[in-house]
Design a protein around this motif. Structure first.
Motif, PDB file in Angstrom:
ATOM      1  N   GLU A   1     -16.299  -0.719  -3.157  1.00 48.19           N
ATOM      2  CA  GLU A   1     -15.648  -0.894  -4.459  1.00 48.19           C
ATOM      3  C   GLU A   1     -15.860  -2.323  -4.971  1.00 48.19           C
TER       4      GLU A   1
ATOM      5  N   LYS B   1      -0.257 -14.838  -5.754  1.00 44.76           N
ATOM      6  CA  LYS B   1      -0.188 -13.433  -5.377  1.00 44.76           C
ATOM      7  C   LYS B   1       1.214 -13.079  -4.905  1.00 44.76           C
TER       8      LYS B   1
ATOM      9  N   SER C   1     -10.341  -8.254  -2.977  1.00 45.12           N
ATOM     10  CA  SER C   1      -9.873  -8.365  -4.342  1.00 45.12           C
ATOM     11  C   SER C   1     -10.065  -9.793  -4.862  1.00 45.12           C
ATOM     12  N   GLY C   2      -9.842 -10.771  -3.978  1.00 39.47           N
ATOM     13  CA  GLY C   2      -9.953 -12.170  -4.356  1.00 39.47           C
ATOM     14  C   GLY C   2     -11.358 -12.571  -4.755  1.00 39.47           C
TER      15      GLY C   2
ATOM     16  N   GLY D   1     -17.192   3.316  -0.579  1.00 35.07           N
ATOM     17  CA  GLY D   1     -16.575   2.977  -1.848  1.00 35.07           C
ATOM     18  C   GLY D   1     -15.065   3.134  -1.812  1.00 35.07           C
ATOM     19  N   GLY D   2     -14.595   3.957  -0.887  1.00 36.78           N
ATOM     20  CA  GLY D   2     -13.167   4.217  -0.824  1.00 36.78           C
ATOM     21  C   GLY D   2     -12.466   3.683   0.404  1.00 36.78           C
TER      22      GLY D   2
ATOM     23  N   LEU E   1     -10.305  -6.196 -14.716  1.00 36.14           N
ATOM     24  CA  LEU E   1     -10.623  -6.307 -13.296  1.00 36.14           C
ATOM     25  C   LEU E   1     -10.058  -7.617 -12.763  1.00 36.14           C
TER      26      LEU E   1
ATOM     27  N   LYS F   1     -17.489  -3.066  -8.503  1.00 37.02           N
ATOM     28  CA  LYS F   1     -16.788  -3.799  -9.549  1.00 37.02           C
ATOM     29  C   LYS F   1     -17.485  -5.121  -9.887  1.00 37.02           C
TER      30      LYS F   1
ATOM     31  N   LYS G   1     -19.964  -4.258 -12.348  1.00 34.68           N
ATOM     32  CA  LYS G   1     -19.353  -4.077 -13.670  1.00 34.68           C
ATOM     33  C   LYS G   1     -19.185  -5.436 -14.360  1.00 34.68           C
TER      34      LYS G   1
ATOM     35  N   LYS H   1       1.529  -3.254  -5.268  1.00 32.26           N
ATOM     36  CA  LYS H   1       1.933  -3.514  -3.880  1.00 32.26           C
ATOM     37  C   LYS H   1       3.402  -3.927  -3.825  1.00 32.26           C
TER      38      LYS H   1
ATOM     39  N   ASP I   1      -6.692  -4.271  -0.017  1.00 33.29           N
ATOM     40  CA  ASP I   1      -6.808  -4.038  -1.462  1.00 33.29           C
ATOM     41  C   ASP I   1      -8.031  -3.174  -1.778  1.00 33.29           C
ATOM     42  N   ASP I   2      -9.146  -3.796  -2.179  1.00 31.79           N
ATOM     43  CA  ASP I   2     -10.324  -3.007  -2.535  1.00 31.79           C
ATOM     44  C   ASP I   2     -11.165  -2.691  -1.294  1.00 31.79           C
TER      45      ASP I   2
ATOM     46  N   GLU J   1      -6.968 -19.874 -11.548  1.00 35.92           N
ATOM     47  CA  GLU J   1      -7.375 -18.614 -10.965  1.00 35.92           C
ATOM     48  C   GLU J   1      -6.185 -17.812 -10.428  1.00 35.92           C
TER      49      GLU J   1
ATOM     50  N   LEU K   1     -15.247 -13.363 -11.330  1.00 37.17           N
ATOM     51  CA  LEU K   1     -14.858 -13.336 -12.744  1.00 37.17           C
ATOM     52  C   LEU K   1     -14.720 -14.754 -13.294  1.00 37.17           C
TER      53      LEU K   1
ATOM     54  N   PHE L   1     -11.464   4.710  -5.893  1.00 43.25           N
ATOM     55  CA  PHE L   1     -12.396   5.739  -5.444  1.00 43.25           C
ATOM     56  C   PHE L   1     -11.717   7.091  -5.263  1.00 43.25           C
TER      57      PHE L   1
ATOM     58  N   SER M   1      -9.968  -8.145   2.879  1.00 46.70           N
ATOM     59  CA  SER M   1      -9.504  -8.229   1.503  1.00 46.70           C
ATOM     60  C   SER M   1     -10.693  -8.554   0.616  1.00 46.70           C
TER      61      SER M   1
ATOM     62  N   TYR N   1     -21.195   1.248 -13.788  1.00 46.45           N
ATOM     63  CA  TYR N   1     -20.375   1.577 -12.623  1.00 46.45           C
ATOM     64  C   TYR N   1     -20.751   2.958 -12.114  1.00 46.45           C
TER      65      TYR N   1
ATOM     66  N   VAL O   1      -0.847  -0.217   1.054  1.00 49.42           N
ATOM     67  CA  VAL O   1      -1.106   0.127  -0.343  1.00 49.42           C
ATOM     68  C   VAL O   1      -2.396  -0.548  -0.771  1.00 49.42           C
ATOM     69  N   ASN O   2      -3.454   0.230  -1.009  1.00 47.29           N
ATOM     70  CA  ASN O   2      -4.683  -0.389  -1.496  1.00 47.29           C
ATOM     71  C   ASN O   2      -5.220   0.332  -2.713  1.00 47.29           C
ATOM     72  N   SER O   3      -6.347  -0.126  -3.204  1.00 52.51           N
ATOM     73  CA  SER O   3      -6.865   0.373  -4.476  1.00 52.51           C
ATOM     74  C   SER O   3      -7.272   1.843  -4.407  1.00 52.51           C
TER      75      SER O   3
ATOM     76  N   LYS P   1     -13.539 -10.734  -6.096  1.00 53.22           N
ATOM     77  CA  LYS P   1     -13.775 -10.144  -7.418  1.00 53.22           C
ATOM     78  C   LYS P   1     -13.273 -11.120  -8.501  1.00 53.22           C
ATOM     79  N   THR P   2     -12.049 -11.643  -8.288  1.00 54.88           N
ATOM     80  CA  THR P   2     -11.477 -12.602  -9.233  1.00 54.88           C
ATOM     81  C   THR P   2     -12.297 -13.877  -9.254  1.00 54.88           C
ATOM     82  N   SER P   3     -12.711 -14.295  -8.069  1.00 51.66           N
ATOM     83  CA  SER P   3     -13.517 -15.489  -7.940  1.00 51.66           C
ATOM     84  C   SER P   3     -14.825 -15.363  -8.736  1.00 51.66           C
TER      85      SER P   3
END
Lengths: 335, 151
Positions: free
Chosen positions: A164, B16, A212-213, A137-138, B42, A168, A171, B51, A159-160, B139, A219, B68, A210, A177, B63-65, A215-217
């Motif tokens: 995670e 980005k 994070s993208g 998760g981290g 989110l 997310k 969520k 970042k 990123d995530d 997006e 959404l 956790f 990566s 979560y 630099v990441n999230s 996740k947006t996708s």
């Protein structure tokens, strides 16, 4: 006579204490509090104060379960980092004080490095090199491991973390979560070709991840197709999402194997118990790959892996025990 | 009664990279002790903006999230950067345990807080608030609003 090791892990939510004899785990206690949070959706009571409250009790339980007396301990280890500094310090200082007062050696152990070796818990020796994938998760880290204290970080998430991303996504799909394991369970019932979520490519590094993208996708996909949040085919979406995340983990790991001509892979961290990930990596065995996963209980944060890696270091590496005692805990992974 | 002046500033980024660039711009206006709260759902680009800010502050680490780990600490060129994520927290008592109040606003630090809602009552009056949101059409487009407060 092999060392009797007392180890502590308090880098994040879990408070865990373990006793080992050499490579063999005699007991591995993980605080039930966060155990419930993982599996029952209860919010974890966080950080240092809760660690302080229970660490002594958990240590006593670990000794009792291992049928070991405090005076039998010959080596002490604790997670030095990375993690939440307040939490780390609780376990780290507890372990140091234990070692100092009993005049026995202490080793500071890196949480990520101990994950890397966790699939081998129980093994007296390991053959090198191997490719390590730490997914939780981290953290999401890919490394080429050359010896017990020698490895190169090939890639990590920009990123995530992979775990995670699952949490997310859950969520966004209306689950509690963290929903990683739940997404995995639902995905088992779904059609993974329902929708194609693109894998992200990271510039300047073929091994970086990566998440994070995607996740947006997800959404946007939900907003566009299910604006009223009704009748979402959660199994199919979970399966499609999982396919993309696991495929990106698999492809980079395999690329590393090809590039360095290595056919041995050790996967660790909480996401290593993901069903699809396990199947995909196991399939490689028919191509001559050696695949190692942690035993149940050693994939998520635990003290057994801390004690095991301390054992390996004490046997195969030069350790300056005086210096170890003067080390501090640290928040960020020093790759 | 002390009057507080609020200055607002809106920027729309379409990739980005542009969000990262905007972060660098923000960084050049920060000073020792600055606290920045980043609001947004989110995937709205909070970590991406962070970042950029970190890059602008001279952070060399990845630099990441910190969802956790709750807190990531980086070394900037001149300042220590605390990257905080309160997403997982459910109560203010948990907030105390993160140690946030021990470093937030202190000398030689910059504190960047994602999901700051739960910490609203303890944010300094002059915290910079940044609101991020998605555009409906695209997006990659992000709408970013800055609120700066001065006494």
């Amino acid at each position: 006579m092999k060392d009797i090791i007392f180890s502590i892990e308090t880098s994040c939510d879990e408070t865990s204490v373990s006793v080992l004899q050499g490579a063999k785990v005699l007991s591995n206690i993980i605080s039930s509090q966060s155990f419930h949070s993982k599996y029952g959706g209860i919010v974890p009571e966080l950080a240092s104060r809760s660690h302080i409250k229970i660490i002594d009790k958990i240590a006593t339980t670990a000794f009792k379960e291992a049928s070991v007396r405090k005076k039998d301990i010959t080596l002490v280890a604790a997670t030095g980092g990375p993690g939440l500094i307040g939490s780390l310090l609780t376990g780290f200082n507890f372990a140091k004080a234990f070692a100092l007062s009993r005049k026995i050696p202490f080793i500071s152990i890196d949480h990520i490095e101990s994950h890397i070796f966790s699939p081998f818990i129980g093994y007296e020796k390991i053959d090198f090199p191997f490719i390590a994938l730490v997914v939780s998760g981290g953290h999401t880290i890919l490394a080429k491991v050359e010896y017990y204290d020698k490895y190169v970080i090939l890639g990590q998430t920009v990123d995530d973390a992979a775990g995670e991303a699952f949490d997310k996504a859950g969520k966004l799909l209306g689950l509690d979560y963290p929903a990683g394991p739940e997404i995995d369970r639902l995905a088992e019932l779904g059609n993974e070709n329902y929708h194609h979520f693109p894998e992200a490519v990271v510039r300047n590094s073929v091994y970086n991840f990566s998440f994070s993208g995607i996740k947006t996708s997800l959404l946007y996909f939900l907003n566009e197709n299910f604006p009223d949040n009704k009748n979402i085919p959660i199994n199919d979406i979970s399966a499609s999402f999982r396919k993309s995340v696991i495929s990106s983990l698999l492809s980079r790991t395999l690329k590393a194997c090809t590039d360095y001509s290595i056919k041995k892979i050790a996967i660790s961290g909480g996401v290593s118990s993901n069903f699809l990930l396990r199947r995909k990596f196991r399939e490689l065995e028919s191509d001559g790959f050696e695949i190692y996963f942690p035993m149940p209980g050693y994939s998520t944060d635990n003290a057994a892996m801390i004690g095991y890696y301390a054992y390996l270091r004490s046997i195969y590496c030069k350790v300056n025990y005086t210096k170890e005692l003067s080390l501090n805990a640290y928040p960020v992974f020093r790759s | 009664m002390s009057d507080i002046t609020v200055t607002e500033f809106v920027r729309i980024t379409s990739s980005k990279d542009e969000t990262v660039e905007f972060g660098k711009e923000i960084a050049s206006n920060l000073k020792s002790g600055s606290v920045i709260a980043l609001y947004g759902n989110l995937g709205s680009g909070k970590t991406t903006l962070v970042k950029g800010i970190c890059e602008g502050l001279g952070v060399k680490e990845n630099v990441n999230s910190p969802t956790f780990t709750l807190i990531n600490e980086y070394k900037g060129r001149e300042l220590d950067v605390y990257h905080v994520d309160l997403y997982r927290l459910k109560s203010t008592s948990e907030l105390q345990e993160t140690g946030l109040t021990d470093f937030m606003g202190s000398y030689n630090t910059i504190t960047l807080i994602e999901w700051p809602e739960i910490a609203e009552s303890i944010l300094p009056v002059d915290a910079i608030k940044i609101y991020l949101s998605h555009s409906v059409e695209n997006e990659n487009t992000r709408w970013i609003k800055l609120e700066m407060r001065k006494k």
